[in-house]
Write a protein that holds these residues in place. Structure first.
Motif, PDB file in Angstrom:
ATOM      1  N   LYS A 237       0.867  -1.181   0.000  1.00 54.62           N
ATOM      2  CA  LYS A 237       0.000   0.000   0.000  1.00 54.62           C
ATOM      3  C   LYS A 237       0.896   1.220   0.000  1.00 54.62           C
ATOM      4  O   LYS A 237       1.989   1.183   0.555  1.00 54.62           O
ATOM      5  N   ARG A 262       0.889  13.819  -1.302  1.00 53.22           N
ATOM      6  CA  ARG A 262       0.974  13.261   0.054  1.00 53.22           C
ATOM      7  C   ARG A 262       2.421  13.215   0.556  1.00 53.22           C
ATOM      8  O   ARG A 262       2.666  13.406   1.741  1.00 53.22           O
ATOM      9  N   SER A 284      -0.714   9.423 -15.137  1.00 52.95           N
ATOM     10  CA  SER A 284      -2.070   8.884 -14.943  1.00 52.95           C
ATOM     11  C   SER A 284      -3.104   9.989 -14.768  1.00 52.95           C
ATOM     12  O   SER A 284      -4.293   9.755 -14.944  1.00 52.95           O
TER      13      SER A 284
HETATM   14  C1  MCA Z   1      -9.336   5.983  -2.265  1.00 48.58           C
HETATM   15  N1  MCA Z   1     -10.459   6.739  -2.169  1.00 48.58           N
HETATM   16  C2  MCA Z   1     -10.549   7.497  -3.262  1.00 48.58           C
HETATM   17  C3  MCA Z   1      -9.437   7.164  -4.043  1.00 48.58           C
HETATM   18  N2  MCA Z   1      -8.710   6.212  -3.402  1.00 48.58           N
HETATM   19  N3  MCA Z   1     -11.449   8.419  -3.632  1.00 48.58           N
HETATM   20  C4  MCA Z   1     -11.262   9.021  -4.801  1.00 48.58           C
HETATM   21  N4  MCA Z   1     -10.219   8.743  -5.610  1.00 48.58           N
HETATM   22  C5  MCA Z   1      -9.294   7.815  -5.257  1.00 48.58           C
HETATM   23  N5  MCA Z   1      -8.273   7.515  -6.064  1.00 48.58           N
HETATM   24  C6  MCA Z   1     -11.455   6.824  -1.102  1.00 48.58           C
HETATM   25  C7  MCA Z   1     -11.504   5.643  -0.207  1.00 48.58           C
HETATM   26  O1  MCA Z   1     -12.481   4.777  -0.684  1.00 48.58           O
HETATM   27  C8  MCA Z   1     -11.886   6.248   1.124  1.00 48.58           C
HETATM   28  O2  MCA Z   1     -13.264   6.478   1.118  1.00 48.58           O
HETATM   29  C9  MCA Z   1     -11.237   7.599   1.104  1.00 48.58           C
HETATM   30  O3  MCA Z   1     -11.066   7.897  -0.298  1.00 48.58           O
HETATM   31  C10 MCA Z   1      -9.930   7.702   1.786  1.00 48.58           C
HETATM   32  O4  MCA Z   1      -9.119   6.646   1.384  1.00 48.58           O
HETATM   33  P1  MCA Z   1      -7.549   6.680   1.592  1.00 48.58           P
HETATM   34  O5  MCA Z   1      -7.200   5.756   2.698  1.00 48.58           O
HETATM   35  O6  MCA Z   1      -7.029   8.033   1.646  1.00 48.58           O
HETATM   36  O7  MCA Z   1      -7.113   6.072   0.223  1.00 48.58           O
HETATM   37  P2  MCA Z   1      -5.840   5.292  -0.045  1.00 48.58           P
HETATM   38  O8  MCA Z   1      -6.081   3.859   0.216  1.00 48.58           O
HETATM   39  O9  MCA Z   1      -4.699   5.963   0.631  1.00 48.58           O
HETATM   40  O10 MCA Z   1      -5.717   5.441  -1.630  1.00 48.58           O
HETATM   41  C11 MCA Z   1      -5.390   6.641  -2.218  1.00 48.58           C
HETATM   42  C12 MCA Z   1      -4.371   6.349  -3.306  1.00 48.58           C
HETATM   43  C13 MCA Z   1      -4.998   5.328  -4.278  1.00 48.58           C
HETATM   44  C14 MCA Z   1      -3.073   5.785  -2.702  1.00 48.58           C
HETATM   45  C15 MCA Z   1      -4.063   7.653  -4.013  1.00 48.58           C
HETATM   46  O11 MCA Z   1      -6.192   5.853  -4.797  1.00 48.58           O
HETATM   47  C16 MCA Z   1      -4.055   4.920  -5.377  1.00 48.58           C
HETATM   48  O12 MCA Z   1      -3.210   4.055  -5.188  1.00 48.58           O
HETATM   49  N6  MCA Z   1      -4.193   5.525  -6.573  1.00 48.58           N
HETATM   50  C17 MCA Z   1      -3.352   5.180  -7.713  1.00 48.58           C
HETATM   51  C18 MCA Z   1      -4.202   4.762  -8.855  1.00 48.58           C
HETATM   52  C19 MCA Z   1      -3.385   4.253 -10.044  1.00 48.58           C
HETATM   53  O13 MCA Z   1      -2.441   3.477  -9.889  1.00 48.58           O
HETATM   54  N7  MCA Z   1      -3.742   4.690 -11.245  1.00 48.58           N
HETATM   55  C20 MCA Z   1      -3.049   4.322 -12.453  1.00 48.58           C
HETATM   56  C21 MCA Z   1      -4.056   3.945 -13.517  1.00 48.58           C
HETATM   57  P3  MCA Z   1     -14.213   5.959   2.281  1.00 48.58           P
HETATM   58  O14 MCA Z   1     -13.499   6.255   3.556  1.00 48.58           O
HETATM   59  O15 MCA Z   1     -15.455   6.762   2.092  1.00 48.58           O
HETATM   60  O16 MCA Z   1     -14.395   4.518   1.973  1.00 48.58           O
HETATM   61  S1  MCA Z   1      -3.216   3.577 -15.070  1.00 48.58           S
HETATM   62  C22 MCA Z   1      -3.499   5.019 -15.964  1.00 48.58           C
HETATM   63  O17 MCA Z   1      -4.190   5.874 -15.542  1.00 48.58           O
HETATM   64  C23 MCA Z   1      -2.824   5.349 -17.262  1.00 48.58           C
HETATM   65  C24 MCA Z   1      -2.606   4.272 -18.208  1.00 48.58           C
HETATM   66  C25 MCA Z   1      -1.503   6.029 -16.981  1.00 48.58           C
HETATM   67  O18 MCA Z   1      -1.209   6.993 -17.692  1.00 48.58           O
HETATM   68  O19 MCA Z   1      -0.797   5.582 -16.060  1.00 48.58           O
END
Ligand code: MCA
Ligand code: AMP
Length: 517
Positions: A237, A262, A284
């Motif tokens: 994570k 962050r 991304s």
């Molecule tokens: C978690 N939450 C989010 C997100 N992630 N809300 C909106 N957007 C998000 N990305 C929600 C959770 O469900 C939770 O809601 C609340 O926000 C707080 O969670 P938190 O613990 O802060 O989240 P986290 O577990 O720390 O995750 C955040 C993160 C994660 C680390 C930024 O979203 C992440 O790893 N993102 C990376 C995505 C990625 O790899 N994308 C690449 C795609 P509640 O409490 O209400 O349940 S590939 C792509 O796009 C192309 C091809 C490219 O160019 O790369």
């Protein structure tokens, strides 16, 4: 040259001393675990032999929804090695979403977490899947138990450049998600270009802190490290403190903009902390110029921003160093995504597909060995997304300046990118519209300091009904992946519409622009 299986090419780059550490990670119980290159070789062989023993039809899909672990990466490598098609699924997906993906892809094998076996296996068996295995993030589950009975040697299946290696589901502005079919040739050609373009060198160590169910973490990061024979510091994570602690032992980091935001909030992020690092790469989602500049000031490093898509893997990149291909330019420019990568064709056109002059804003179209083969079982959708002369329509809007730098200035597709995940308003709106008391709804993306952009829903009640924003969000949470849930939901009396009756989302965006400021 006969084309190799992507796995064979990655395997050929393993160091000659297979006992060196390939991956270092912290187990869920806090213990440090080290995997040698030999461990990766043997573990992927055992799983590949297990898959081969199932006598699956050619081209079978292996759908995987598991927590991030080294074994999950090994399962990806084993699927390539055995010649099957890897289908990764976000762990946030709920049963309705999984039901769609499994029903659409008809995987021969499904791998899920031990805790989800009950509901996932029910969906899989109903869809005709023959084999459901489990894999926990602590090396538990039936996949590894069964694989342990198989040999640690395996001859990789022969695959051509045009053979499918993976299917990545990506949502559409209308209708359901589409499976982007990526070939061994797409993935390997892009990985080789990036290894060279980003100056990967002996001794590089990559901090891997992204999820492995999307292009960024699964392909860009893993392939870069493996193809360079580089060690990975593997994090299940993202935790900014753990990344900071790893920097003195690492040289390369890849992240979505939220990860950089962050990290900047950590007082420990200093020039000293980042002294051993060679390269920080972002992509991304758009990287704000404030983040780019603050990073320069705090660490002395200039983030290299690049641009890609599930359908194309990586398309453009800022330069790593002075590059003769771009007139010797070495500047990494904030708010741009750099130059088209070697082999990638990129053009900016108007709505009639006419090429636009330098500096003008238009639709970005691309071509190259990295561009996918089409959408799984959707020939019409595939045809719609390509021009008559074979260019893929990205749906991104941008411009190319006189020096050749590409900038993304918007999107023609109605898409929100939240913390690097794509959220399609159409999907959320149709889920909201199904809820009791709702007449209609609109979901728009607004700026957010942490996630870059988040969804906000505006709902119109049916006559006589009094739906509440909080209750709507709670109902959505039971159906959709958590990152898709709008962060706020307002009940209004009407939606702004233009003369054609179309909802004016630009007005809603302007109205809620400062909500999270
Ligand atoms: C978690 N939450 C989010 C997100 N992630 N809300 C909106 N957007 C998000 N990305 C929600 C959770 O469900 C939770 O809601 C609340 O926000 C707080 O969670 P938190 O613990 O802060 O989240 P986290 O577990 O720390 O995750 C955040 C993160 C994660 C680390 C930024 O979203 C992440 O790893 N993102 C990376 C995505 C990625 O790899 N994308 C690449 C795609 P509640 O409490 O209400 O349940 S590939 C792509 O796009 C192309 C091809 C490219 O160019 O790369
Ligand atoms: P995905 O469907 O997850 O593959 O997301 C691809 C989309 O992410 C692209 O079409 C862009 O809209 C967006 N994207 C990726 N990298 C960047 C970037 N560096 N700047 C702006 N948008 C980006």
């Amino acid at each position: 040259m006969t084309f190799q299986n992507l796995f064979t090419a990655l395997r050929a780059a393993f160091p000659s001393d297979l006992d060196q550490t390939a991956v270092e990670t912290t187990a869920p119980d806090g213990q440090t675990l080290r995997y040698s290159w030999r461990d990766l070789e043997h573990a992927s062989a055992r799983i590949a032999n297990l898959l081969a023993s199932l006598q699956l039809p050619e081209g079978s899909r292996v759908a995987v929804q598991v927590e991030k672990s080294v074994e999950a990466m090994v399962l990806y490598l084993a699927t390539l090695r055995a010649g099957y098609v890897f289908l990764p699924l976000n762990t946030a997906y709920q049963s309705g979403e999984i039901e769609y993906f499994v029903g659409n892809a008809e995987p021969a094998v499904v791998v899920c977490t031990p805790g989800n076996f009950g509901w996932v296996s029910k969906i899989a068996f109903t869809a005709g899947t023959q084999h459901v295995f489990t894999l926990g993030d602590d090396r538990t589950g039936s996949l590894l138990e069964r694989a342990a009975h198989h040999a640690a040697e395996h001859v990789p299946a022969v695959r051509g450049a045009d053979d499918l290696a993976a299917i990545l589901y990506t949502s559409g502005t209308t209708g359901r998600s589409k499976g982007a079919m990526l070939t061994h040739g797409n993935l390997l050609s892009n990985a080789r270009v990036l290894q060279d373009y980003w100056g990967f060198e002996p001794g590089d160590v990559l901090i891997h802190a992204l999820p492995i169910f999307h292009v960024h973490g699964l392909f860009v990061a893993i392939h870069a490290a493996l193809l360079n024979g580089s060690k990975m510091i593997w994090m299940a994570k993202f935790d900014p403190k753990a990344v900071l602690a790893a920097m003195p032992r690492a040289t390369v980091f890849m992240g979505v903009p939220t990860l950089y935001v962050r990290l900047l909030a950590e007082p420990g992020l200093t020039k000293e902390a980042a002294k051993n690092m060679r390269l920080f790469i972002a992509g991304s989602a758009p990287l704000l110029i404030e983040t780019f500049t603050a990073w320069q000031q705090r660490t002395g490093h200039t983030i290299l921003e690049r641009y890609g898509m599930s359908e194309t893997i990586m398309l453009t990149s800022n330069p790593y160093s002075a590059d003769a291909r771009h007139g010797g330019q070495s500047e990494r420019r904030g708010s741009t995504v750099g130059f088209p990568l070697p082999g990638v064709g990129l053009r900016v056109v108007d709505d009639a597909n006419r090429a636009l002059p330098v500096g003008e804003i238009g639709n970005i179209q691309v071509q190259g060995p990295n561009v996918f083969k089409g959408y799984w079982r959707m020939p019409e959708k595939t045809a719609e997304e390509f021009t008559a002369d074979g260019w893929f329509k990205t749906g991104d809007v941008g411009q190319v300046d006189e020096r050749g730098y590409v900038s993304i200035v918007g999107r023609s597709k109605d898409l929100i990118i939240s913390g690097g995940y794509n959220v399609y308003p159409a999907e959320i709106e149709s889920a909201i519209n199904e809820l009791p008391g709702v007449a209609e709804s609109a979901v728009v993306g607004v700026p957010h300091p942490d996630f870059g952009e988040v969804g906000v829903a505006v709902v119109i009640a049916r006559p006589g009904a009094q739906p509440e924003g909080e209750a709507i969000l709670a109902a959505l949470k039971a159906q959709l992946a958590n990152f898709k849930i709008p962060k706020r939901c307002f009940v209004a009396t009407e939606l702004p519409r233009n003369a054609m009756g179309k909802v004016q989302k630009n007005l809603l965006r302007a109205q809620y622009e400062k909500l999270f400021a």
